[in-house]
Design a protein around this motif. Structure first.
Motif, short mmCIF file in Angstrom:
data_model
loop_
_atom_site.label_atom_id
_atom_site.label_comp_id
_atom_site.label_asym_id
_atom_site.label_seq_id
_atom_site.Cartn_x
_atom_site.Cartn_y
_atom_site.Cartn_z
N PHE A 224 42.83 -29.06 44.89
CA PHE A 224 42.44 -27.90 44.09
C PHE A 224 41.39 -28.35 43.08
CE2 PHE A 224 44.46 -27.96 39.76
CZ PHE A 224 44.94 -29.25 39.82
N CYS B 79 40.85 -29.50 39.89
CA CYS B 79 41.32 -30.11 38.63
C CYS B 79 40.09 -30.43 37.79
CB CYS B 79 42.11 -31.38 38.93
SG CYS B 79 42.51 -32.34 37.45
N ILE B 80 40.10 -29.96 36.53
CA ILE B 80 38.94 -30.20 35.66
C ILE B 80 39.19 -31.39 34.72
CG2 ILE B 80 38.00 -27.86 35.74
CD1 ILE B 80 39.51 -27.29 33.09
N LYS B 81 40.29 -32.11 34.96
CA LYS B 81 40.63 -33.31 34.19
C LYS B 81 40.63 -33.04 32.68
CE LYS B 81 39.54 -36.74 37.68
NZ LYS B 81 39.65 -35.82 38.80
N CYS B 82 41.24 -31.93 32.32
CA CYS B 82 41.31 -31.55 30.90
C CYS B 82 42.35 -32.38 30.16
CB CYS B 82 41.64 -30.07 30.77
SG CYS B 82 43.27 -29.64 31.44
N GLY B 83 43.31 -32.94 30.88
CA GLY B 83 44.32 -33.79 30.26
C GLY B 83 45.52 -33.04 29.69
N ILE B 84 45.53 -31.72 29.83
CA ILE B 84 46.64 -30.94 29.27
C ILE B 84 47.99 -31.40 29.84
CG2 ILE B 84 47.72 -28.63 29.36
CD1 ILE B 84 44.94 -27.45 28.88
N CYS B 85 48.00 -31.74 31.11
CA CYS B 85 49.27 -32.15 31.74
C CYS B 85 49.70 -33.54 31.30
CB CYS B 85 49.19 -32.05 33.25
SG CYS B 85 47.81 -32.97 33.97
N TYR C 60 51.45 -32.49 40.92
CA TYR C 60 51.21 -31.46 39.92
C TYR C 60 49.87 -30.78 40.23
CZ TYR C 60 50.80 -29.15 35.44
OH TYR C 60 50.67 -28.19 34.47
N CYS D 291 48.49 -25.22 33.65
CA CYS D 291 47.24 -25.82 34.13
C CYS D 291 46.16 -24.72 34.14
CB CYS D 291 47.44 -26.37 35.55
SG CYS D 291 45.90 -26.83 36.35
N PRO D 292 45.04 -24.96 33.45
CA PRO D 292 44.01 -23.90 33.35
C PRO D 292 43.38 -23.50 34.68
CG PRO D 292 43.25 -25.95 32.33
CD PRO D 292 44.69 -26.15 32.66
N THR D 293 43.46 -24.38 35.68
CA THR D 293 42.86 -24.02 36.98
C THR D 293 43.95 -23.82 38.05
OG1 THR D 293 42.46 -26.38 37.39
CG2 THR D 293 40.62 -25.08 36.55
S1 SF4 Z 1 46.23 -29.50 33.42
FE1 SF4 Z 1 45.46 -29.03 35.51
S2 SF4 Z 1 43.21 -29.11 35.33
FE2 SF4 Z 1 44.04 -30.14 33.51
S3 SF4 Z 1 44.13 -32.34 34.13
FE3 SF4 Z 1 46.15 -31.46 34.55
S4 SF4 Z 1 46.05 -30.84 36.72
FE4 SF4 Z 1 43.90 -31.13 36.02
#
Ligand code: SF4
Length: 153
Positions: A28, A30-36, A102, A117-119
């Protein structure tokens, strides 16, 4: 979730099920925002712990045990392995199965995509169907990781 797949999976030794790390990555955007990686409670499998300790990290540094399950430790509010400066994972190539699978989660009734997850909306339905049985197996195997680690390490 296909019940047939789920039943077959429980007859496959975990060591074989979790070997192909890339296979468990959700395809998918993933924008690697780091929220997770913030306030993580990600469960660890015995296979994750073996792989990460083999790379030189100490279990007591990167994991905490909660209710008999090993989980990634938080330092300064984020995962032990998350580097806020580069917004990246320090062990990306050997990261845990749970981080690969995830944003699929089990909500207590079914496997779904985590809306945190934003995306999340970019996860194709076919990916949910492909990996759903493994999400359930992952959670079950995480519960026996402590016993397996005691026997192996
Ligand atoms: S929260 Fe979603 S988009 Fe952001 S890093 Fe984690 S998996 Fe990727």
């Amino acid at each position: 979730m296909r019940l047939l797949n789920k039943n077959i999976l429980f007859h496959v030794p975990a060591a074989y099920v979790w070997r192909d790390l890339k296979w468990f990555e959700v395809s998918f955007r993933c924008i690697k925002c780091g929220i997770c990686c913030v306030g993580t409670e990600m469960e660890l499998l015995a296979e994750d712990i073996e792989r990460i300790t083999s790379a030189g990290y100490r279990l007591e540094d990167f994991a905490v045990e909660k209710d008999g399950v090993y989980r990634l430790r938080n330092v300064d509010g984020h995962c032990y392995f998350y580097d806020p400066a580069s917004r990246s994972c320090k062990i990306y190539d050997i990261r845990p199965i749970g981080c690969r699978i995830y944003p699929l989660i089990f909500d207590g009734e079914k496997v779904d995509v985590d809306r945190t997850c934003p995306t999340w909306h970019t996860v194709p339905r076919r990916e949910v169907e492909r990996l759903a049985p493994y999400v359930v197996k992952f959670l079950n195997d995480a519960k026996i990781a402590k016993i397996k680690i005691k026997l192996r390490l």
